[in-house]
Design an enzyme around this catalytic site. Sequence first.
Site, PDB file in Angstrom:
ATOM      1  N   LYS A  74     -21.077 -37.233  -3.269  1.00 38.87           N
ATOM      2  CA  LYS A  74     -22.436 -37.260  -3.816  1.00 38.87           C
ATOM      3  C   LYS A  74     -23.353 -36.262  -3.128  1.00 38.87           C
ATOM      4  O   LYS A  74     -23.315 -36.109  -1.913  1.00 38.87           O
ATOM      5  CB  LYS A  74     -23.020 -38.655  -3.660  1.00 38.87           C
ATOM      6  CG  LYS A  74     -22.282 -39.651  -4.504  1.00 38.87           C
ATOM      7  CD  LYS A  74     -23.220 -40.422  -5.385  1.00 38.87           C
ATOM      8  CE  LYS A  74     -22.385 -41.116  -6.434  1.00 38.87           C
ATOM      9  NZ  LYS A  74     -23.177 -41.718  -7.471  1.00 38.87           N
TER      10      LYS A  74
ATOM     11  N   SER B 182     -12.333 -54.593 -14.709  1.00 35.22           N
ATOM     12  CA  SER B 182     -11.946 -53.920 -15.945  1.00 35.22           C
ATOM     13  C   SER B 182     -10.434 -53.746 -16.028  1.00 35.22           C
ATOM     14  O   SER B 182      -9.756 -53.604 -15.007  1.00 35.22           O
ATOM     15  CB  SER B 182     -12.631 -52.565 -16.041  1.00 35.22           C
ATOM     16  OG  SER B 182     -12.301 -51.752 -14.944  1.00 35.22           O
TER      17      SER B 182
ATOM     18  N   GLU C  35     -13.495 -56.710 -19.357  1.00 35.36           N
ATOM     19  CA  GLU C  35     -14.666 -55.875 -19.703  1.00 35.36           C
ATOM     20  C   GLU C  35     -14.468 -54.934 -20.898  1.00 35.36           C
ATOM     21  O   GLU C  35     -15.031 -53.825 -20.908  1.00 35.36           O
ATOM     22  CB  GLU C  35     -15.129 -55.053 -18.471  1.00 35.36           C
ATOM     23  CG  GLU C  35     -15.405 -55.897 -17.244  1.00 35.36           C
ATOM     24  CD  GLU C  35     -15.799 -55.066 -16.007  1.00 35.36           C
ATOM     25  OE1 GLU C  35     -16.334 -53.958 -16.162  1.00 35.36           O
ATOM     26  OE2 GLU C  35     -15.580 -55.550 -14.879  1.00 35.36           O
TER      27      GLU C  35
ATOM     28  N   HIS D 130      -7.586 -44.894  -8.023  1.00 40.53           N
ATOM     29  CA  HIS D 130      -8.027 -43.543  -8.382  1.00 40.53           C
ATOM     30  C   HIS D 130      -6.857 -42.582  -8.493  1.00 40.53           C
ATOM     31  O   HIS D 130      -7.015 -41.454  -8.906  1.00 40.53           O
ATOM     32  CB  HIS D 130      -9.022 -43.026  -7.336  1.00 40.53           C
ATOM     33  CG  HIS D 130     -10.174 -43.968  -7.161  1.00 40.53           C
ATOM     34  ND1 HIS D 130     -10.164 -44.984  -6.238  1.00 40.53           N
ATOM     35  CD2 HIS D 130     -11.342 -44.077  -7.818  1.00 40.53           C
ATOM     36  CE1 HIS D 130     -11.286 -45.662  -6.329  1.00 40.53           C
ATOM     37  NE2 HIS D 130     -12.024 -45.131  -7.274  1.00 40.53           N
TER      38      HIS D 130
HETATM   39  N1  GLN Z   1     -16.192 -54.491 -12.383  1.00 37.94           N
HETATM   40  C1  GLN Z   1     -16.174 -53.061 -12.474  1.00 37.94           C
HETATM   41  C2  GLN Z   1     -14.815 -52.617 -12.981  1.00 37.94           C
HETATM   42  O1  GLN Z   1     -13.854 -53.266 -12.712  1.00 37.94           O
HETATM   43  C3  GLN Z   1     -16.431 -52.435 -11.129  1.00 37.94           C
HETATM   44  C4  GLN Z   1     -16.458 -50.933 -11.212  1.00 37.94           C
HETATM   45  C5  GLN Z   1     -16.913 -50.248  -9.959  1.00 37.94           C
HETATM   46  O2  GLN Z   1     -16.797 -50.764  -8.864  1.00 37.94           O
HETATM   47  N2  GLN Z   1     -17.414 -49.066 -10.059  1.00 37.94           N
HETATM   48  O3  GLN Z   1     -14.694 -51.599 -13.614  1.00 37.94           O
END
Ligand code: GLN
Length: 769
Positions: A116, A437, A488, A698
């Site tokens: 950032k 998610s 989600e 990631h």
């Molecule tokens: N609850 C969100 C997800 O699982 C958290 C995302 C995040 O920490 N940026 O995508």
Amino acid sequence: MVTTHNLGFPRIGLNREMKKSVEAYWRGEINHSQLEQHGKEIRAKNWQLQANAGMDWIPAGDFSWYDHVLEMSLLFGIIPPRFQRKDNTIDQDTFFCMARGSAPNGAQAHPCEMTKWFNTNYHYIVPEFQAEQDFFLACDQLFQQVLEAKQHGQVKPVILGPISLLWLGKVKDADFDKLTLLPKLIKVYQEVLEKLQRRSNQWVQIDEPILVLDLPAEWKVAFRQCYQKLNFSGINCLLATYFGSIEDKLDIICDLPVQGLHIDFCSAPEQIEKVINQLPKDKIVSLGVVSGRNIWRADLTSILDKLEPIYKRLGDRLWLAPSCSLLHVPVDLDAEKSFDQETRSWFAFAKQKLDEVKLLAKALANGRDSVAAELKQNQAAAASRRTSTRIHNPAVKQRVKAATKADSQRNQPFAERAKIQRQHLALPEFPTTTIGSFPQTNELRSARAALRKGQITQADYDKTIREEIALVVKEQEQLDIDVLVHGEPERNDMVEYFGEQLTGFTTSDNGWVQSYGSRCVKPPIIFGDVSRPKPMTVEWSRYAQSLTKRPMKGMLTGPVTILSWSFVRDDQPRSETAMQVAFALRDEVKDLETAGIHVIQIDEPAFREYMPLCRRDWQAYFDWAVDSFRISASGVSDKTQIHTHMCYSEFNAIMDVIAALDADVITLESSRSDMELLEAFKSFSYPNDIGPGVYDIHSPRIPSAKEMEDLLNKALQYIPIERLWVNPDCGLKTRGWKEVKIALTNMVQAAKALRQSCKGKSKHEVTAN
Ligand code: GLN
Ligand code: ZN
């Protein structure tokens, strides 16, 4: 006359032309010279717009196909060995390889780190310095663009300063003090200055934003050494600072042989007195008078009240500009179709901000009467913001005002709650869960797009979402995960989703800003008092819970993160807005509990990044940030288990603050740093349940069960058996189903193996292993 200038303009183009072009290039649909042509067109439009707005100096060097810090790495030949070619050539594809790990004519390699840019939501590519780092002018783009810009007006080249460049970079594969590179770096900066001067540029803007940070003594010394060494004869240097105050570095700055200083008059107006008093009387003072960080229309009359006496003292030495580069705001309010007249009157995007700067300059130079009509209109807008019933909701204000200590307090302390929750939830040791998610599939995205275009009905869409939830629940049961999530699927974005449902929020049609590379975001705008007209997530969670006997975790975004990823109103303290959001969330949390959801996660991934830049401001931030989280979480009975989740691993310094949130369970990102996070627990024993992520979402790499078990065993050196959770380190929405299933199978297996090996063992026995 009052000189006006701009520090930088949004590079993405009004219709995200930059994104479209660069992605077409990456896909091989256009070639390099076509890309170049598109770049020229975008830049020409931007410069013309700035010249038309009446800027006396327009910036060049602010354009990039990815990031302006990466441009500096390329300019000075800071190319990590893995991106160097055998024939030593450096070009646009070298640049893309460094940013993304690949390019149409480049070999694959691990991309450079991205992080950032100060406390904004823009990400820059971290320069990598080697032990034997050499610098040389490796790229001509800056000079070419300066030349291009001259067709549009008087040009002020913009570069990032040497000390900030060093500070923002990282030493790779070696251990040495970055500052030892300074003498070599000064030489190439000198070459740039000379080249610009030879091409008869009068001014250069050198950005040294790190001047607003708390700097170690040797870095302050470096400023003196560096700038006194640089020879500015033949070219004037405007030293630009932004995002905070430079008051405490003023003694250094005053000694630097620069011809002007730009300071941020929006985020730190109080520094002006000292700057005027101390800065040598032959130097230009550039004031950033309209904020480059938000989309609010400036209150010109009140700015003029402050500026007029300053102008009296400084005369022609006063320059006006936006506070920082306009990179952080959308391009043009005129492109917005959906705002009504009143709402529209509250906003200013990049183009409008330049108009404001020009107007202020005219009012100073020629008197307020010369712009009476514009000022009147501006005053009407400011008055509307102060009084509009769409902004001000007395009930919401009253609720925040009436908040008591009890509102941010669970009934009993964690130890007591934990007993009740354990009994009620009956989870095994090392409970497994995920962060929320599950993969956002193409089908989900197309369904959302089809709904937006009116091609399917809301009912059709809801059905798709329900089916997805059912699938996610079934998969988790098969994987034998203990605390489930609904996945989600209904959320486009974890902040926008709530912004669309809370009052006091609005969204633009085209208000894109660059987040990183070609990725743009459209932050929601919090313009008014925030309240929740009706439940936002309850039906989805209720439905998900109805499909399983296992506990279903409700999923919300916390107040700090909602603020951090939005444009936040500037007419009241952020703490106030955070409290309003907190109370709205508190009602949602309670409604979830009533609907039978007894595990509720309030995500705060932005908690760390929203921290102020300077230590002196931390405590005030922690106070309201912690309080707002606790208000959102504390309305439920002790039986309900509150989780939170945070991303980005640099928590070690603020572990005590995180503990103060008093969440029953926290899940943290840590797998990438091989549990480096756990270092924190050596000095601070985290009191509640914790799930350090064991799987780095990631990366496409899937760790084995054994690897995750090893990480967990490491964690057990610091965290007692009964307080350790097992989970990935973030949400799974960017991953594919296939890999997610394998990874979660391994994760559950690791938890089960650990249950076996820890059977009957107390905390001490495990630690002794
Ligand atoms: N609850 C969100 C997800 O699982 C958290 C995302 C995040 O920490 N940026 O995508
Ligand atoms: Zn996360």
